[in-house]
Design a protein around this motif. Structure first.
Motif, mmCIF file in Angstrom:
data_model
loop_
_atom_site.group_PDB
_atom_site.id
_atom_site.type_symbol
_atom_site.label_atom_id
_atom_site.label_comp_id
_atom_site.label_asym_id
_atom_site.label_seq_id
_atom_site.Cartn_x
_atom_site.Cartn_y
_atom_site.Cartn_z
ATOM 1 N N GLN A 104 0.709 -1.330 0.194
ATOM 2 C CA GLN A 104 -0.174 0.036 0.047
ATOM 3 C C GLN A 104 0.835 1.223 0.033
ATOM 4 O O GLN A 104 0.603 2.236 -0.536
ATOM 5 C CB GLN A 104 -0.877 0.136 1.151
ATOM 6 N N HIS A 105 2.137 1.048 0.676
ATOM 7 C CA HIS A 105 2.989 2.357 0.561
ATOM 8 C C HIS A 105 3.472 2.668 -0.832
ATOM 9 O O HIS A 105 4.271 3.741 -1.034
ATOM 10 C CB HIS A 105 4.148 2.021 1.665
ATOM 11 N N LEU A 106 3.596 1.755 -1.638
ATOM 12 C CA LEU A 106 3.950 2.098 -2.872
ATOM 13 C C LEU A 106 3.189 1.712 -4.272
ATOM 14 O O LEU A 106 2.603 2.401 -4.739
ATOM 15 C CB LEU A 106 5.482 1.185 -2.953
ATOM 16 N N GLN A 107 3.263 0.278 -4.512
ATOM 17 C CA GLN A 107 2.719 -0.195 -5.887
ATOM 18 C C GLN A 107 1.088 0.058 -5.864
ATOM 19 O O GLN A 107 0.572 0.430 -6.936
ATOM 20 C CB GLN A 107 3.033 -1.673 -5.977
ATOM 21 N N GLU A 108 0.448 -0.088 -4.685
ATOM 22 C CA GLU A 108 -0.940 0.081 -4.728
ATOM 23 C C GLU A 108 -1.386 1.510 -5.114
ATOM 24 O O GLU A 108 -2.350 1.795 -5.750
ATOM 25 C CB GLU A 108 -1.559 -0.438 -3.295
ATOM 26 N N SER A 109 -0.982 2.404 -4.389
ATOM 27 C CA SER A 109 -1.128 3.778 -4.544
ATOM 28 C C SER A 109 -0.824 4.222 -5.888
ATOM 29 O O SER A 109 -1.662 4.876 -6.509
ATOM 30 C CB SER A 109 -0.389 4.606 -3.629
ATOM 31 N N ASP A 110 0.294 3.615 -6.532
ATOM 32 C CA ASP A 110 0.569 4.292 -7.790
ATOM 33 C C ASP A 110 -0.452 3.320 -8.901
ATOM 34 O O ASP A 110 -0.796 4.155 -9.838
ATOM 35 C CB ASP A 110 1.887 3.623 -7.967
ATOM 36 N N ALA A 111 -0.830 2.288 -8.477
ATOM 37 C CA ALA A 111 -1.598 1.585 -9.515
ATOM 38 C C ALA A 111 -3.025 2.282 -9.316
ATOM 39 O O ALA A 111 -3.698 2.353 -10.479
ATOM 40 C CB ALA A 111 -1.781 0.028 -9.102
ATOM 41 N N LEU A 112 -3.376 2.514 -8.368
ATOM 42 C CA LEU A 112 -4.948 3.242 -8.203
ATOM 43 C C LEU A 112 -4.803 4.625 -9.164
ATOM 44 O O LEU A 112 -5.965 4.843 -9.786
ATOM 45 C CB LEU A 112 -5.373 3.502 -6.754
ATOM 46 N N LYS A 113 -3.754 5.307 -8.915
ATOM 47 C CA LYS A 113 -3.938 6.620 -9.720
ATOM 48 C C LYS A 113 -4.019 6.335 -11.364
ATOM 49 O O LYS A 113 -4.487 6.931 -12.147
ATOM 50 C CB LYS A 113 -2.507 7.418 -9.569
ATOM 51 N N PHE A 114 -3.101 5.187 -11.673
ATOM 52 C CA PHE A 114 -3.176 4.562 -12.950
ATOM 53 C C PHE A 114 -4.762 4.244 -13.480
ATOM 54 O O PHE A 114 -5.029 4.562 -14.544
ATOM 55 C CB PHE A 114 -2.045 3.593 -13.188
ATOM 56 N N LEU A 115 -5.222 3.486 -12.634
ATOM 57 C CA LEU A 115 -6.699 3.173 -12.872
ATOM 58 C C LEU A 115 -7.683 4.083 -12.694
ATOM 59 O O LEU A 115 -8.321 4.232 -14.177
ATOM 60 C CB LEU A 115 -7.292 1.999 -11.976
ATOM 61 N N ASP A 116 -7.563 5.041 -12.274
ATOM 62 C CA ASP A 116 -8.560 6.228 -12.066
ATOM 63 C C ASP A 116 -8.217 7.420 -13.414
ATOM 64 O O ASP A 116 -9.173 7.916 -13.841
ATOM 65 C CB ASP A 116 -8.339 6.986 -10.800
ATOM 66 N N ASN A 117 -7.054 7.470 -13.383
ATOM 67 C CA ASN A 117 -6.610 8.923 -14.571
ATOM 68 C C ASN A 117 -6.447 8.190 -15.802
ATOM 69 O O ASN A 117 -6.339 9.069 -16.973
ATOM 70 C CB ASN A 117 -5.424 9.581 -13.906
ATOM 71 N N VAL A 118 -6.009 6.903 -15.954
ATOM 72 C CA VAL A 118 -5.559 6.496 -17.212
ATOM 73 C C VAL A 118 -6.382 5.467 -17.719
ATOM 74 O O VAL A 118 -6.891 5.646 -18.884
ATOM 75 C CB VAL A 118 -3.874 6.043 -17.132
ATOM 76 N N LEU A 119 -6.391 4.321 -17.253
ATOM 77 C CA LEU A 119 -7.020 3.065 -17.825
ATOM 78 C C LEU A 119 -8.455 3.240 -17.669
ATOM 79 O O LEU A 119 -8.960 2.680 -18.661
ATOM 80 C CB LEU A 119 -6.428 1.780 -17.125
#
Length: 278
Positions: A22-37
């Motif tokens: 949650q400190h790294l990959q999860e937060s980065d992934a959620l930004k990608f899901l919301d803003n890009v994919l």
């Protein structure tokens, strides 16, 4: 040919990875899901390399009860955690395997691969992309975020356990980091259209302290990095870091969304029912 994913995982690594991601990959992934994919309600989706299911859970919430989601990962321990995490979702299936096993539930509207594609050996990238392409509906999208190179403290610390050789560290773990230009070329070769592409250096996330970071990094590296020793004092000083204080992680990231055309491109070879066709 089965795609290769290196792993010497343990239940302890899986648990640490799931808790600390949650400190790294999860937060980065959620930004990608919301803003890009941007997955849509009702999508049929695949989370490739779902790990312990942290991001899979968020993806399930986005596609809702009218969607269908498959999470696939090669590691038994991480799969068990993911299955427990998503057991209340009737429209989610978590399976052990790779892209070949996930094709049984195709076609998909979207396929997400969060910080996993670098585990696939470079010689298998083209085959992997062709199977992803075949698993998508016409107009379907494949999105992934990965790393081109580690930067700063995490790079030097990893190299310090391999006689200060960053390349030796990457070789030992089996990671294949590649640039945006590399991925765009290969995606186009395998029939995709590029909808979005970005390569930038950024802070991937911040760990609360050195110990949390070391525990996560050992779990991520599945035994190819040891957290038994604290970071060398010289490295802490070099990057102006202090014991028991937050540790930021820097890397050069690649984010991509590629689309399967609604009409096939002529002359592009694709997989169909595990057979290569023109």
């Amino acid at each position: 040919m089965a795609l290769t994913v290196t792993s010497i995982n343990t239940p302890s690594y899986a648990s640490s990875y799931g808790h600390l991601s949650q400190h790294l990959q999860e937060s980065d992934a959620l930004k990608f899901l919301d803003n890009v994919l941007q997955p849509q309600y009702g999508d049929r989706a695949l989370d490739f390399g779902c790990g312990t299911g942290n991001v899979t859970l968020d993806l399930a919430r986005r596609i809702g009860s009218d969607g269908f989601l498959v999470g696939v990962d090669p590691d038994d321990d991480r799969i068990r955690i993911a299955q427990n995490r998503l057991q209340s979702y009737d429209n989610v299936k978590i399976i052990r395997g790779s892209i070949s096993e996930a094709t049984a539930f195709a076609p998909y509207d979207i396929i997400n691969a969060n910080h996993v594609i670098h585990w696939i050996p470079r010689g298998e990238h083209e085959e992997y992309l062709r199977k992803i392409f075949a698993s998508l509906k016409p107009g379907g999208r494949f999105g992934f975020t990965t790393v081109h190179s580690l930067k700063g403290f995490i790079r030097d610390l990893s190299a310090s356990q391999y006689e200060n050789s960053y390349d030796s560290f990457l070789s030992a773990i089996g990671w294949s980091f590649s640039s945006l230009a590399y991925w765009e070329t290969l995606l186009k070769k395998t029939g995709f259209e590029i909808s979005y592409g970005s390569e930038e250096e950024r802070v991937s996330g911040v760990f609360p302290d050195e110990r949390a970071f070391l525990e996560w990094w050992e779990a991520t590296c599945v035994g190819h990095f040891s957290a038994a020793q604290m970071a060398p004092e010289a490295l802490m000083t070099k990057y102006d870091l202090k014991r028991n204080e937050p540790i930021p992680i820097h890397a050069r990231h690649v984010d991509v969304v590629a689309k399967k055309p609604k009409k096939p491109n002529k002359g592009v070879r694709t997989f169909k029912a595990d057979t290569l066709v023109e």
